[in-house]
Scaffold this motif. Structure first.
Motif, mmCIF file in Angstrom:
data_model
loop_
_atom_site.group_PDB
_atom_site.id
_atom_site.type_symbol
_atom_site.label_atom_id
_atom_site.label_comp_id
_atom_site.label_asym_id
_atom_site.label_seq_id
_atom_site.Cartn_x
_atom_site.Cartn_y
_atom_site.Cartn_z
ATOM 1 N N ARG A 28 0.807 -1.217 0.000
ATOM 2 C CA ARG A 28 0.000 0.000 0.000
ATOM 3 C C ARG A 28 0.843 1.271 0.000
ATOM 4 O O ARG A 28 0.490 2.260 0.605
ATOM 5 C CB ARG A 28 -0.947 -0.017 1.185
ATOM 6 C CG ARG A 28 -1.845 -1.236 1.163
ATOM 7 C CD ARG A 28 -2.994 -1.115 2.114
ATOM 8 N NE ARG A 28 -3.784 -2.317 2.145
ATOM 9 C CZ ARG A 28 -4.662 -2.666 1.211
ATOM 10 N NH1 ARG A 28 -4.857 -1.906 0.177
ATOM 11 N NH2 ARG A 28 -5.335 -3.785 1.315
ATOM 12 N N ARG A 29 1.966 1.219 -0.687
ATOM 13 C CA ARG A 29 2.806 2.405 -0.840
ATOM 14 C C ARG A 29 3.111 2.616 -2.312
ATOM 15 O O ARG A 29 3.369 1.663 -3.033
ATOM 16 C CB ARG A 29 4.118 2.245 -0.073
ATOM 17 C CG ARG A 29 3.906 2.426 1.425
ATOM 18 C CD ARG A 29 5.169 2.159 2.157
ATOM 19 N NE ARG A 29 4.937 0.871 2.803
ATOM 20 C CZ ARG A 29 5.870 0.127 3.326
ATOM 21 N NH1 ARG A 29 7.102 0.482 3.266
ATOM 22 N NH2 ARG A 29 5.560 -1.005 3.907
ATOM 23 N N VAL A 30 3.053 3.872 -2.738
ATOM 24 C CA VAL A 30 3.252 4.206 -4.141
ATOM 25 C C VAL A 30 4.234 5.371 -4.229
ATOM 26 O O VAL A 30 4.146 6.320 -3.454
ATOM 27 C CB VAL A 30 1.910 4.618 -4.801
ATOM 28 C CG1 VAL A 30 2.111 5.053 -6.233
ATOM 29 C CG2 VAL A 30 0.904 3.499 -4.718
ATOM 30 N N LYS A 31 5.143 5.289 -5.177
ATOM 31 C CA LYS A 31 6.042 6.406 -5.453
ATOM 32 C C LYS A 31 5.386 7.251 -6.541
ATOM 33 O O LYS A 31 5.037 6.746 -7.611
ATOM 34 C CB LYS A 31 7.390 5.881 -5.929
ATOM 35 C CG LYS A 31 8.441 6.944 -6.059
ATOM 36 C CD LYS A 31 9.710 6.330 -6.614
ATOM 37 C CE LYS A 31 10.867 6.553 -5.695
ATOM 38 N NZ LYS A 31 12.117 6.032 -6.267
ATOM 39 N N LEU A 32 5.186 8.538 -6.253
ATOM 40 C CA LEU A 32 4.534 9.472 -7.171
ATOM 41 C C LEU A 32 5.543 10.535 -7.572
ATOM 42 O O LEU A 32 6.086 11.223 -6.713
ATOM 43 C CB LEU A 32 3.317 10.113 -6.493
ATOM 44 C CG LEU A 32 2.546 11.156 -7.283
ATOM 45 C CD1 LEU A 32 1.915 10.532 -8.521
ATOM 46 C CD2 LEU A 32 1.476 11.794 -6.405
ATOM 47 N N MET A 33 5.795 10.652 -8.873
ATOM 48 C CA MET A 33 6.774 11.610 -9.380
ATOM 49 C C MET A 33 6.060 12.680 -10.204
ATOM 50 O O MET A 33 5.287 12.347 -11.104
ATOM 51 C CB MET A 33 7.777 10.901 -10.272
ATOM 52 C CG MET A 33 8.329 9.643 -9.693
ATOM 53 S SD MET A 33 9.856 9.951 -8.936
ATOM 54 C CE MET A 33 10.849 8.655 -9.565
ATOM 55 N N LEU A 34 6.334 13.939 -9.883
ATOM 56 C CA LEU A 34 5.781 15.052 -10.644
ATOM 57 C C LEU A 34 6.895 15.673 -11.456
ATOM 58 O O LEU A 34 7.891 16.139 -10.891
ATOM 59 C CB LEU A 34 5.160 16.088 -9.713
ATOM 60 C CG LEU A 34 3.838 15.641 -9.084
ATOM 61 C CD1 LEU A 34 4.093 14.938 -7.779
ATOM 62 C CD2 LEU A 34 2.926 16.801 -8.902
ATOM 63 N N VAL A 35 6.746 15.647 -12.778
ATOM 64 C CA VAL A 35 7.774 16.173 -13.673
ATOM 65 C C VAL A 35 7.133 17.144 -14.654
ATOM 66 O O VAL A 35 5.949 17.054 -14.965
ATOM 67 C CB VAL A 35 8.491 15.036 -14.441
ATOM 68 C CG1 VAL A 35 9.264 14.144 -13.503
ATOM 69 C CG2 VAL A 35 7.507 14.201 -15.242
ATOM 70 N N GLY A 36 7.948 18.078 -15.133
ATOM 71 C CA GLY A 36 7.475 19.058 -16.108
ATOM 72 C C GLY A 36 8.322 20.303 -16.057
ATOM 73 O O GLY A 36 9.202 20.449 -15.198
ATOM 74 N N ASP A 37 8.064 21.199 -16.979
ATOM 75 C CA ASP A 37 8.817 22.445 -17.046
ATOM 76 C C ASP A 37 8.538 23.320 -15.830
ATOM 77 O O ASP A 37 7.571 23.106 -15.096
ATOM 78 C CB ASP A 37 8.460 23.219 -18.319
ATOM 79 C CG ASP A 37 9.039 22.577 -19.568
ATOM 80 O OD1 ASP A 37 10.044 21.851 -19.451
ATOM 81 O OD2 ASP A 37 8.478 22.799 -20.657
ATOM 82 N N ALA A 38 9.372 24.309 -15.660
ATOM 83 C CA ALA A 38 9.236 25.250 -14.542
ATOM 84 C C ALA A 38 7.935 26.043 -14.681
ATOM 85 O O ALA A 38 7.535 26.417 -15.780
ATOM 86 C CB ALA A 38 10.423 26.199 -14.514
ATOM 87 N N GLY A 39 7.268 26.257 -13.553
ATOM 88 C CA GLY A 39 6.107 27.132 -13.517
ATOM 89 C C GLY A 39 4.808 26.543 -14.038
ATOM 90 O O GLY A 39 3.852 27.290 -14.275
ATOM 91 N N VAL A 40 4.732 25.222 -14.213
ATOM 92 C CA VAL A 40 3.496 24.633 -14.745
ATOM 93 C C VAL A 40 2.523 24.220 -13.651
ATOM 94 O O VAL A 40 1.395 23.833 -13.945
ATOM 95 C CB VAL A 40 3.774 23.440 -15.686
ATOM 96 C CG1 VAL A 40 4.507 23.894 -16.930
ATOM 97 C CG2 VAL A 40 4.514 22.340 -14.979
ATOM 98 N N GLY A 41 2.946 24.248 -12.377
ATOM 99 C CA GLY A 41 2.029 23.963 -11.278
ATOM 100 C C GLY A 41 2.199 22.617 -10.611
ATOM 101 O O GLY A 41 1.262 22.116 -9.984
#
Length: 112
Positions: A28-41
């Motif tokens: 019940r553990r998940v690795k969540l990665m948020l990627v993207g250009d600068a300033g997209v939220g």
């Protein structure tokens, strides 16, 4: 499955896999990665998903910010999932550091 099971045919493979399934436990553990250009939220989205307060300033993320939150019914522990989050900076200077954390066992949110 072991080669001995494969050689016995598909029925043996299915029996082997079912026996393995009986011994497994939910993870019940998940690795969540948020990627993207600068300033997209990315940071703002993570704040909304996790239920934490939104960042009050418009400062850019520096490097990688790690955090964690849990979703699910508090009264039912078997429904709860913990997310281990990595919020990557979007500036190109940090691109080379991202490869140290990339894995196939993660959920990626690509924002643009």
């Amino acid at each position: 499955p072991p080669m001995s099971e494969v050689e016995r045919g598909s029925t043996a493979v299915i029996c082997y896999l079912r026996s393995q399934l009986k011994e497994c436990r939910p993870y019940r553990r998940v690795k969540l990665m948020l990627v993207g250009d600068a300033g997209v939220g990315k940071t703002t989205l993570l704040s909304c998903i996790s239920g934490s307060s939104s960042p009050k300033d418009d400062l850019a993320t520096v490097g990688i910010v790690m955090s964690q939150f849990t979703l699910g019914d508090r009264r039912k522990p078997d429904t709860r999932i913990t997310f281990h989050c990595l919020d990557f900076a979007g500036q190109h200077e940090y691109d080379s550091t991202h490869q140290c954390f990339i894995t196939h066992r993660a959920i990626y949110l690509a924002l643009f």
